[in-house]
Motif scaffolding. Structure first.
Motif, mmCIF file in Angstrom:
data_model
loop_
_atom_site.group_PDB
_atom_site.id
_atom_site.type_symbol
_atom_site.label_atom_id
_atom_site.label_comp_id
_atom_site.label_asym_id
_atom_site.label_seq_id
_atom_site.Cartn_x
_atom_site.Cartn_y
_atom_site.Cartn_z
ATOM 1 N N ARG A 145 -7.712 -6.586 -0.918
ATOM 2 C CA ARG A 145 -7.192 -5.653 -0.541
ATOM 3 C C ARG A 145 -8.079 -5.057 0.716
ATOM 4 O O ARG A 145 -9.189 -5.255 0.727
ATOM 5 C CB ARG A 145 -6.850 -4.559 -1.636
ATOM 6 C CG ARG A 145 -6.218 -4.973 -2.764
ATOM 7 C CD ARG A 145 -6.448 -4.067 -3.880
ATOM 8 N NE ARG A 145 -5.517 -2.955 -3.555
ATOM 9 C CZ ARG A 145 -4.345 -2.612 -3.848
ATOM 10 N NH1 ARG A 145 -3.483 -3.598 -4.532
ATOM 11 N NH2 ARG A 145 -3.749 -1.578 -3.449
ATOM 12 N N THR A 169 -11.439 -5.164 -4.452
ATOM 13 C CA THR A 169 -10.885 -5.392 -3.032
ATOM 14 C C THR A 169 -11.536 -6.749 -2.296
ATOM 15 O O THR A 169 -10.889 -7.332 -1.448
ATOM 16 C CB THR A 169 -11.446 -4.328 -2.132
ATOM 17 O OG1 THR A 169 -12.884 -4.348 -1.942
ATOM 18 C CG2 THR A 169 -10.790 -2.852 -2.631
ATOM 19 N N TYR A 191 0.790 -1.216 0.019
ATOM 20 C CA TYR A 191 0.073 -0.076 -0.141
ATOM 21 C C TYR A 191 0.938 1.142 -0.070
ATOM 22 O O TYR A 191 0.084 2.295 0.031
ATOM 23 C CB TYR A 191 -0.969 0.054 1.381
ATOM 24 C CG TYR A 191 -1.945 -1.205 1.249
ATOM 25 C CD1 TYR A 191 -2.893 -1.049 0.319
ATOM 26 C CD2 TYR A 191 -1.396 -2.438 1.941
ATOM 27 C CE1 TYR A 191 -4.020 -2.294 0.342
ATOM 28 C CE2 TYR A 191 -2.485 -3.309 1.855
ATOM 29 C CZ TYR A 191 -3.680 -3.204 1.209
ATOM 30 O OH TYR A 191 -4.432 -4.432 1.159
#
Length: 380
Positions: free
Chosen positions: A317, A358, A169
């Motif tokens: 994610r 995600t 990230y």
């Protein structure tokens, strides 16, 4: 064990537990399916289905009772998201579930989960040091001894030091501040979200390639995390003497905040400074939330006489403060399984405002065929 690193001795100790039933001393957040618990879960996940909230409506349905949202079963075991014991200091996060429901979950039932540790698999990682997948089977048993549902749930264990140094990230662009116009657009999308209710889709009218109605969730805030905690009940959420009693038994559970006060590991969901210490640039959501959001999209679409049979979802994610999630589903296959019932398989995913997926996976729902009446719908 070196701080934040796995050792072969500790890995061998954990693998020796594979196949065993596991439990913890912490009592479950919920033990019985009550109207209040269902309402709290529905409100925390944005679910407005009247089968879960309107007692008169639900009583008049074929179910004859209020139901619980399928994923509310997460709240009946502190380790419903997978047993992740061992490996002290090695960062842990939820990564997915494979749900199989056998029947609707009716209000009034006690729920007793049984958790079996299934496996510890090492996976390659480009963004951390060593990474392991811990998998559990959770069986949800009602007061009559009948299994209502089961789920494989798994979490990842990532060496903490390496995760901070190589986190995936690091180059992520955080959400921009929302304009008033954008907030109004989001509010309108919420206003347009519908549950089909008694207008259950007919299996005969569903075909591969069909997209089902999308839903949005967010933009994510610490308040949303708190709302979910109230409904789900986290493993470490304790206050005052209860927290310090716990720390005496488990001193490694406390992570100092900016005031050097020990906080639980779950504080990464509302404390961005703590989140950054594990390689994430902002506080982030609970993975089971996104699984529940996708389930809501599906139960909105299938109506009162449909049944959500399976949901497999990998959380890929983190969903961070400011992120707006769109849940999507597309029909990929259909099959007649009984005279009055058809099975529909869908691809499902959650996508953020950047266009990044995600969470993703698949689902199976059962729908009535045109010749069926509302009393002939299979729920198994």
């Amino acid at each position: 064990m070196s701080e934040g690193l796995a050792t072969e001795e500790e890995l061998a100790r954990i693998r020796a537990k594979i196949g065993q039933k596991v439990s913890i001393n912490e009592p479950p957040h919920l033990t019985e399916v009550t109207r209040d618990a269902v309402r709290h879960w529905a409100q925390a996940t944005g679910d407005r289905n009247p089968l879960f909230l309107d007692e008169a409506y639900a009583r008049a349905s074929r179910h004859g009772s209020l139901l619980a949202p399928p994923c509310q079963l997460y709240a009946y075991s502190r380790i419903s998201i997978g047993y992740r014991g061992g490996l002290p200091g090695v960062h842990s996060f939820f990564a997915g579930s494979h749900w199989r429901w056998h029947e609707p979950i009716k209000v009034g039932q006690p729920i007793t989960p049984e958790v079996t540790f299934k496996g510890l698999d090492e996976l390659p990682s480009r963004f951390a040091g060593r990474m392991f997948k811990q998998i559990s089977l959770i069986q949800y048993i009602n007061g009559e001894g009948r299994e209502l549902a089961q789920a494989d749930s798994w979490g990842m264990r990532v060496e903490r030091v390496a995760a901070r140094k190589k986190g995936k990230y690091k180059k992520l662009v955080l959400a921009e501040p929302y304009t008033r116009e954008r907030i109004e657009e989001i509010a309108q999308r919420y206003a347009e979200e519908k549950c089909r209710g008694s207008d259950t889709p007919c299996f005969d009218d569903v075909k591969p390639g069909d997209a089902i109605p999308q839903i949005i969730r967010g933009p994510y805030t610490a308040t949303i995390a708190v709302a979910f905690e109230q409904a789900w009940g986290g493993l470490y959420i304790k206050a005052h003497g209860y927290w310090f009693d716990y720390l005496r038994r488990h001193p490694a559970a406390g992570i100092p905040n900016t005031y050097n006060i020990p906080e639980p590991p779950e504080a990464v969901h509302w404390d961005s400074v703590l989140a950054r210490s594990v390689g994430v640039p902002e506080a982030y959501d609970y993975g089971p939330e996104r699984v529940a959001w996708i389930a809501t999209m599906l139960t909105n679409w299938i109506g009162d006489d449909g049944f959500l049979k399976e949901l497999y979802c990998e959380v890929r994610r983190f969903n961070m403060i400011g992120d707006l999630t769109t849940c999507k589903g597309t029909v990929v296959a259909t099959d007649v399984i009984e005279g009055n019932t058809g099975s529909v398989r869908l691809k499902v995913e959650a996508v953020d405002q950047r266009g990044d997926t995600t969470a993703s996976g698949w689902a199976v729902v059962h729908l009535p065929r045109r010749a069926a009446n509302s009393s002939g719908i299979a729920t198994k």
